[in-house]
Design a protein around this motif. Structure first.
Motif, PDB file in Angstrom:
ATOM      1  N   LEU A 134       0.803  -1.225   0.000  1.00 29.97           N
ATOM      2  CA  LEU A 134       0.000   0.000   0.000  1.00 29.97           C
ATOM      3  C   LEU A 134       0.835   1.275   0.000  1.00 29.97           C
ATOM      4  CD1 LEU A 134      -2.522  -1.139   2.762  1.00 29.97           C
ATOM      5  CD2 LEU A 134      -2.990  -1.020   0.307  1.00 29.97           C
ATOM      6  N   ILE A 135       2.135   1.161   0.241  1.00 21.79           N
ATOM      7  CA  ILE A 135       2.985   2.339   0.443  1.00 21.79           C
ATOM      8  C   ILE A 135       3.157   3.108  -0.865  1.00 21.79           C
ATOM      9  CG2 ILE A 135       5.226   3.181   1.215  1.00 21.79           C
ATOM     10  CD1 ILE A 135       5.499   0.574   2.816  1.00 21.79           C
ATOM     11  N   GLU A 136       2.981   4.421  -0.792  1.00 24.26           N
ATOM     12  CA  GLU A 136       3.247   5.335  -1.908  1.00 24.26           C
ATOM     13  C   GLU A 136       4.180   6.429  -1.417  1.00 24.26           C
ATOM     14  OE1 GLU A 136      -0.487   5.876  -4.666  1.00 24.26           O
ATOM     15  OE2 GLU A 136      -1.130   6.062  -2.577  1.00 24.26           O
ATOM     16  N   PHE A 137       5.307   6.589  -2.096  1.00 25.07           N
ATOM     17  CA  PHE A 137       6.271   7.603  -1.694  1.00 25.07           C
ATOM     18  C   PHE A 137       6.292   8.807  -2.633  1.00 25.07           C
ATOM     19  CE2 PHE A 137       8.194   3.975   0.598  1.00 25.07           C
ATOM     20  CZ  PHE A 137       8.294   4.547   1.846  1.00 25.07           C
ATOM     21  N   ASP A 138       5.665   8.695  -3.770  1.00 28.28           N
ATOM     22  CA  ASP A 138       5.718   9.779  -4.754  1.00 28.28           C
ATOM     23  C   ASP A 138       4.422  10.566  -4.746  1.00 28.28           C
ATOM     24  OD1 ASP A 138       8.271   8.975  -5.628  1.00 28.28           O
ATOM     25  OD2 ASP A 138       7.372   7.442  -6.918  1.00 28.28           O
ATOM     26  N   GLY A 139       4.436  11.694  -4.040  1.00 33.56           N
ATOM     27  CA  GLY A 139       3.254  12.542  -4.032  1.00 33.56           C
ATOM     28  C   GLY A 139       3.003  13.171  -2.672  1.00 33.56           C
ATOM     29  N   LYS A 140       2.339  14.313  -2.699  1.00 37.69           N
ATOM     30  CA  LYS A 140       1.904  14.966  -1.475  1.00 37.69           C
ATOM     31  C   LYS A 140       0.699  14.220  -0.906  1.00 37.69           C
ATOM     32  CE  LYS A 140       4.842  18.310  -2.319  1.00 37.69           C
ATOM     33  NZ  LYS A 140       6.113  18.418  -1.581  1.00 37.69           N
ATOM     34  N   GLU A 181       5.596  -2.871  21.087  1.00 32.74           N
ATOM     35  CA  GLU A 181       5.055  -2.381  19.826  1.00 32.74           C
ATOM     36  C   GLU A 181       6.176  -2.425  18.794  1.00 32.74           C
ATOM     37  OE1 GLU A 181       2.167  -1.318  18.730  1.00 32.74           O
ATOM     38  OE2 GLU A 181       1.001  -1.453  20.583  1.00 32.74           O
ATOM     39  N   VAL A 182       6.023  -3.270  17.774  1.00 31.21           N
ATOM     40  CA  VAL A 182       7.018  -3.372  16.714  1.00 31.21           C
ATOM     41  C   VAL A 182       6.658  -2.389  15.608  1.00 31.21           C
ATOM     42  CG1 VAL A 182       8.141  -4.887  15.037  1.00 31.21           C
ATOM     43  CG2 VAL A 182       7.409  -5.793  17.264  1.00 31.21           C
ATOM     44  N   THR A 183       7.657  -1.622  15.166  1.00 31.67           N
ATOM     45  CA  THR A 183       7.395  -0.593  14.179  1.00 31.67           C
ATOM     46  C   THR A 183       8.591  -0.451  13.252  1.00 31.67           C
ATOM     47  OG1 THR A 183       6.625   1.692  13.920  1.00 31.67           O
ATOM     48  CG2 THR A 183       8.247   1.281  15.669  1.00 31.67           C
ATOM     49  N   ASP A 184       8.659   0.643  12.527  1.00 30.21           N
ATOM     50  CA  ASP A 184       9.786   0.942  11.656  1.00 30.21           C
ATOM     51  C   ASP A 184      10.332   2.305  12.043  1.00 30.21           C
ATOM     52  OD1 ASP A 184      11.658   1.195   9.645  1.00 30.21           O
ATOM     53  OD2 ASP A 184      10.203   1.721   8.102  1.00 30.21           O
ATOM     54  N   GLY A 185      11.494   2.311  12.706  1.00 25.02           N
ATOM     55  CA  GLY A 185      12.113   3.561  13.120  1.00 25.02           C
ATOM     56  C   GLY A 185      12.045   3.773  14.615  1.00 25.02           C
ATOM     57  N   ALA A 189      15.027   8.810  15.350  1.00 27.14           N
ATOM     58  CA  ALA A 189      15.219   8.798  13.900  1.00 27.14           C
ATOM     59  C   ALA A 189      14.000   9.324  13.161  1.00 27.14           C
ATOM     60  CB  ALA A 189      15.546   7.391  13.426  1.00 27.14           C
ATOM     61  N   ASN A 190      12.808   9.049  13.686  1.00 30.10           N
ATOM     62  CA  ASN A 190      11.584   9.423  12.991  1.00 30.10           C
ATOM     63  C   ASN A 190      11.204  10.882  13.166  1.00 30.10           C
ATOM     64  OD1 ASN A 190      11.435   6.852  12.048  1.00 30.10           O
ATOM     65  ND2 ASN A 190       9.459   6.364  12.952  1.00 30.10           N
ATOM     66  N   ARG A 191      12.094  11.663  13.762  1.00 29.08           N
ATOM     67  CA  ARG A 191      11.884  13.112  13.721  1.00 29.08           C
ATOM     68  C   ARG A 191      12.015  13.620  12.292  1.00 29.08           C
ATOM     69  NH1 ARG A 191      15.618  14.616  19.007  1.00 29.08           N
ATOM     70  NH2 ARG A 191      14.211  13.735  20.578  1.00 29.08           N
ATOM     71  N   ALA A 192      12.762  12.884  11.495  1.00 32.83           N
ATOM     72  CA  ALA A 192      12.842  13.180  10.064  1.00 32.83           C
ATOM     73  C   ALA A 192      11.602  12.615   9.379  1.00 32.83           C
ATOM     74  CB  ALA A 192      14.096  12.569   9.459  1.00 32.83           C
ATOM     75  N   PHE A 197       3.133  10.603   3.818  1.00 34.08           N
ATOM     76  CA  PHE A 197       2.268  11.035   4.911  1.00 34.08           C
ATOM     77  C   PHE A 197       1.665   9.852   5.661  1.00 34.08           C
ATOM     78  CE2 PHE A 197      -1.944  12.052   6.548  1.00 34.08           C
ATOM     79  CZ  PHE A 197      -1.700  13.170   7.317  1.00 34.08           C
ATOM     80  N   PHE A 198       1.047   8.921   4.953  1.00 35.52           N
ATOM     81  CA  PHE A 198       0.349   7.817   5.614  1.00 35.52           C
ATOM     82  C   PHE A 198       1.326   6.825   6.234  1.00 35.52           C
ATOM     83  CE2 PHE A 198      -2.833   9.319   2.507  1.00 35.52           C
ATOM     84  CZ  PHE A 198      -3.884   9.566   3.382  1.00 35.52           C
ATOM     85  N   TYR A 199       2.427   6.563   5.553  1.00 33.62           N
ATOM     86  CA  TYR A 199       3.414   5.638   6.115  1.00 33.62           C
ATOM     87  C   TYR A 199       4.051   6.235   7.365  1.00 33.62           C
ATOM     88  CZ  TYR A 199       7.270   2.328   6.404  1.00 33.62           C
ATOM     89  OH  TYR A 199       8.157   1.380   6.840  1.00 33.62           O
ATOM     90  N   ASP A 200       4.351   7.513   7.323  1.00 30.20           N
ATOM     91  CA  ASP A 200       4.925   8.195   8.481  1.00 30.20           C
ATOM     92  C   ASP A 200       3.997   8.075   9.690  1.00 30.20           C
ATOM     93  OD1 ASP A 200       5.341  10.617  10.325  1.00 30.20           O
ATOM     94  OD2 ASP A 200       7.096  10.752   9.032  1.00 30.20           O
TER      95      ASP A 200
END
Length: 332
Positions: A134-140, A181-185, A189-192, A197-200
Motif C-alpha cells: 500500500l505504500i506510496e512515496f511519490d506525491g503529497k 510495539e514493533v514498528t519501523d524507526g 530517527a523518525n523526527r525526520a 504522509f500515511f506511512y509516516d
C-alpha cells in the motif's frame, strides 16, 4: 501438511545456533510463560515467535495467511501454521491461531482462549502490519490514494489498538508483563519525515502508543516499549531484490543501504532477551532498535555480527552522509 524433513533439519540447525547465541537459552527462562505475537506469519513476527520459543515460552502466533486461505498480502509461501510448528521445534509450545486483528470479536475470542488455557499472559507483541503493497512515496498527502492510506492505518495502527485493548487486562493480571510495539524507526530517527504522509503516521503511531501505555501500565508493574528492526531481510524483501538469505549481498549493487541489512533473527532475539530480563522495567517507555538491544544483552544476528543500523539510517534520513555501511556492522 507438516514441515518437510529438510525444513525440520534446518530448524534443528537453527535451534542449535540460537541456543548458543541467546543468553539464557539453555535454561529456558521463559518456560511457563505465555506470549501472544500478533502478526507472526512471516518476517519479524515469525522470528519473534520462534525466539520466544527458544527460551521455552508458550507462544500464540496469529496471522491471516493459513494453509487454506491467503491474505491480501498475496503470499502463499508462509503460513501461520508453519510458524506454530517452528516455535515448537525451537523448544517452546507453538499455538497457531488464524486471526484478523481488525475483527474485535475474533481478538476477544483469542484472549478468552488464552485465559481459559493458561489464566495468564506475560508478553504481548503487536507486530501486525502487512501493508507494504500500500505504500506510496511519490506525491503529497492530497495526491496519494486515500483508500490505500486509510487501509495502511487500519493494518498498522487500528489492529494494534484493538489487540492491546482486548489483551492488556489479562497481561496485567500476574504482574511484570511486557508489551512491545514493533514498528519501523525509533522516536529519535523518525523526527525526520518518512517521505510518505500515511506511512509516516502508521509507523510513528506505535512508538507513541508504547510511550503512552508505559505511563498507564507502570503502576501495575508492567512495561511497554517500542522496538524496530533495521533494514529487515524479510521473505518479502529478499524476493523483492531477487536474492536469498544465502546470497543477499548480491542485492547491494541495487541498493547500497542493504549492506547493513539484518535477518529477522536479530529482532527476534531482541524480544526474547527483553522478555527474559527480570529488570525489563528499566526500558519502560523506551524506543529501541534491534542492534541496540543486541549490544546491551550480548547477542548477535545469525551471522555473528551486530548491524548497528539506526545511527546509520538516522543520518541517511537527515540528508547527511553516513559513511560506509559496513563500518556500522559490529563484529564482536
Amino acid at each position: 501438511m507438516r514441515m518437510s524433513e529438510e525444513q525440520s533439519q534446518d530448524m534443528q540447525h537453527t535451534q542449535h545456533t540460537q541456543d548458543t547465541a541467546v543468553p539464557g537459552a539453555g535454561q529456558r527462562p521463559l518456560r511457563g510463560r505465555v506470549a501472544l505475537v500478533a502478526g507472526a506469519t512471516r518476517g519479524a513476527g515469525r522470528a519473534i515467535a520462534v525466539q520466544l520459543g527458544v527460551l521455552g515460552a508458550t507462544v500464540y502466533a496469529t496471522g491471516r495467511t493459513t494453509r487454506e486461505r491467503v491474505s491480501e498480502v498475496g503470499r502463499t509461501t508462509e503460513t501461520i501454521e508453519e510458524t506454530g510448528e517452528l516455535v515448537t521445534a525451537a523448544g517452546g509450545e507453538g499455538v497457531a491461531v488464524p486471526v484478523d486483528h481488525l475483527e474485535v470479536d475474533r481478538v476477544r475470542d483469542l484472549v478468552a482462549r488464552i485465559e481459559r488455557d493458561h489464566g495468564r499472559l506475560d508478553v504481548l507483541v503487536n507486530d501486525v502490519w502487512g501493508g507494504e503493497h500500500l505504500i506510496e512515496f511519490d506525491g503529497k498527502m492530497w495526491e496519494l490514494d486515500l483508500d490505500r492510506g486509510m487501509r495502511m492505518l487500519e493494518l498498522g495502527v487500528q489492529t494494534h489498538i484493538i489487540t492491546s485493548h482486548c489483551a492488556l487486562p489479562l497481561l496485567l493480571r500476574t504482574g511484570g508483563g511486557l508489551l512491545i510495539e514493533v514498528t519501523d524507526g525509533t522516536a529519535e530517527a523518525n523526527r525526520a519525515y518518512r517521505e510518505s504522509f500515511f506511512y509516516d503516521l502508521t509507523k510513528n503511531a506505535p512508538i507513541r502508543m508504547a510511550f503512552n501505555l508505559s505511563h498507564e501500565l507502570k503502576d501495575a508493574g508492567a512495561t511497554a516499549l517500542s522496538l524496530t528492526p533495521g533494514f529487515l531481510r524479510s521473505e518479502q524483501m529478499l524476493d523483492h531484490f531477487g536474492v536469498t538469505e544465502e546470497n543477499w549481498r548480491d542485492a547491494v549493487a541495487k541498493e547500497k543501504h542493504f549492506a547493513l541489512s539484518e535477518s529477522p533473527v536479530l529482532v527476534g532475539r531482541a524480544v526474547a532477551a527483553l522478555a527474559a530480563d527480570p529488570d525489563k522495567a528499566r526500558w519502560n517507555g523506551a524506543s529501541l532498535y534491534s542492534g541496540q538491544v543486541a549490544k546491551e544483552y550480548g547477542f548477535t544476528d545469525a551471522d555473528g555480527t551486530v548491524p548497528d543500523s539506526w545511527p546509520y539510517f538516522a543520518r541517511v534520513m537527515a540528508g547527511e552522509d553516513p559513511g560506509d555501511p559496513e563500518s556500522y556492522r559490529l563484529r564482536p
